[in-house]
Design an enzyme around this catalytic site. Structure first.
Site, PDB file in Angstrom:
ATOM      1  N   ASP A 283       0.854  -1.270  -0.009  1.00 18.90           N
ATOM      2  CA  ASP A 283      -0.111  -0.104  -0.082  1.00 18.90           C
ATOM      3  C   ASP A 283       0.758   1.263   0.055  1.00 18.90           C
ATOM      4  OD1 ASP A 283      -2.034  -2.151   0.341  1.00 18.90           O
ATOM      5  OD2 ASP A 283      -3.049  -0.737   2.064  1.00 18.90           O
TER       6      ASP A 283
ATOM      7  N   HIS B  49     -10.626   1.217  -3.325  1.00 19.55           N
ATOM      8  CA  HIS B  49     -12.289   0.874  -2.641  1.00 19.55           C
ATOM      9  C   HIS B  49     -13.302   1.864  -3.594  1.00 19.55           C
ATOM     10  CE1 HIS B  49     -10.453  -0.275   1.255  1.00 19.55           C
ATOM     11  NE2 HIS B  49      -9.894   0.937   1.444  1.00 19.55           N
TER      12      HIS B  49
ATOM     13  N   HIS C  91     -17.328   2.840   0.379  1.00 14.43           N
ATOM     14  CA  HIS C  91     -16.781   1.802   1.021  1.00 14.43           C
ATOM     15  C   HIS C  91     -17.090   1.775   2.651  1.00 14.43           C
ATOM     16  CE1 HIS C  91     -13.591  -0.868   2.731  1.00 14.43           C
ATOM     17  NE2 HIS C  91     -13.895  -1.623   1.796  1.00 14.43           N
TER      18      HIS C  91
ATOM     19  N   HIS D  56     -10.523   7.178   1.283  1.00 18.90           N
ATOM     20  CA  HIS D  56      -9.019   7.069   0.978  1.00 18.90           C
ATOM     21  C   HIS D  56      -8.933   6.002  -0.179  1.00 18.90           C
ATOM     22  CE1 HIS D  56      -9.567   4.125   4.152  1.00 18.90           C
ATOM     23  NE2 HIS D  56      -8.851   3.378   3.283  1.00 18.90           N
TER      24      HIS D  56
ATOM     25  N   LYS E  52      -7.077  -4.831  -3.345  1.00 21.11           N
ATOM     26  CA  LYS E  52      -8.078  -5.419  -2.248  1.00 21.11           C
ATOM     27  C   LYS E  52      -9.104  -4.193  -1.737  1.00 21.11           C
ATOM     28  CE  LYS E  52      -4.242  -4.021   0.964  1.00 21.11           C
ATOM     29  NZ  LYS E  52      -4.854  -3.145   2.077  1.00 21.11           N
TER      30      LYS E  52
ATOM     31  N   CYS F 241      -2.231  -2.482   7.560  1.00 14.60           N
ATOM     32  CA  CYS F 241      -2.106  -3.221   6.346  1.00 14.60           C
ATOM     33  C   CYS F 241      -0.870  -4.207   6.454  1.00 14.60           C
ATOM     34  CB  CYS F 241      -2.310  -2.451   5.236  1.00 14.60           C
ATOM     35  SG  CYS F 241      -3.968  -1.911   5.233  1.00 14.60           S
TER      36      CYS F 241
HETATM   37 ZN   LIG Z   1      -8.710   1.317   2.970  1.00 14.60          ZN
END
Ligand SMILES: [Zn+2]
Length: 236
Positions: free
Chosen positions: A35, A82, A86, A115, A138, A182
């Site tokens: 990420d 996303h 979300h 985000h 993801k 994450c």
């Molecule tokens: Zn997220």
């Protein structure tokens, strides 16, 4: 050839008085860059910028990833990706603020500022995409979050596990954002999926100091090797 033999032989690393053996075999070692996206960085004035993510951090991630690539490691990336509505966005819930938590089917969900919305500039990964063998997206289901690059919050596989195994990878070097969310979730799921896991601490930044410290401790006690930097690896 010599490098490969040395790498395969393993090496003992001493850290904090604990002896840890890190066995490296480049042919079976992959890298996951977690990420490293605009919204998580101060560098891009992201909506969920993690501390100490200025240009120096991005440069360090880039140069290390290039080094690893040039030495023959396969590089994979995860990307938070996303939809606009979300579940992890506080804006998706009435009368909620950022950083509040809610209960979702028995799970605690932190509500974040919106985000990494698909299509937005700050959703882009900040590292040259040509370095990656594959990028795993993801968090695409509006109903479920997915801190982990392997499985979402209800256990749906992203395909990363199968992909890594199809490349013959058994050991993973992991770094990126954020240590306490994450990165931790990805590293712990990697371990559960049967990989040996090495975390490169210098290239991980956390949302908060206390949760970052406890995440590192949790990972260490689960059996994840934590090294300061890739130059600590036996093959560097
Ligand atoms: Zn997220």
């Amino acid at each position: 050839m010599i490098n490969k033999m040395i790498a395969g032989a393993g090496m003992k690393i001493f850290k904090g008085g604990i002896q840890m053996e890190v066995s490296m075999d480049k042919d079976h070692t992959g890298v996951i860059v977690v990420d490293v996206q605009g919204d998580f960085t101060h560098f891009k004035k992201g909506s969920l910028a993690v501390q100490n993510t200025d240009q120096d951090y991005i440069d360090a991630v880039l140069s290390t990833t290039k080094q690893l690539k040039s030495k023959g490691y396969k590089i994979f990336a995860t990307q938070d990706f996303h939809p606009e509505n979300h579940i992890s966005f506080y804006t998706s819930h009435k009368n909620k603020s950022a950083y509040e938590t809610i209960d979702v089917e028995g799970r605690t969900q932190v509500l974040w500022p919106p985000h990494c919305v698909r299509g937005a500039e700050n959703t882009e990964i900040l590292i040259d995409k040509n370095l990656f063998t594959a990028t795993i997206q993801k968090g695409m289901n509006p109903k479920y979050d997915s801190y982990s690059g392997f499985f979402d919050d209800v256990g749906m596989a992203t395909g990363l596990d199968d992909l890594l195994k199809s490349h013959g990878i058994t050991t993973l070097l992991i770094y990126g954002l954020a240590t306490d969310y994450c990165v931790k979730a990805t590293a712990m799921d990697a371990l559960k999926s049967g990989f040996k896991v090495i975390l490169v601490e210098e290239l991980c930044k956390g949302v908060a100091l206390d949760t970052t410290a406890s995440a590192l401790e949790e990972m260490r006690s689960a059996g994840i090797k934590i090294i300061s930097r890739v130059s600590d690896l036996p093959s560097f």
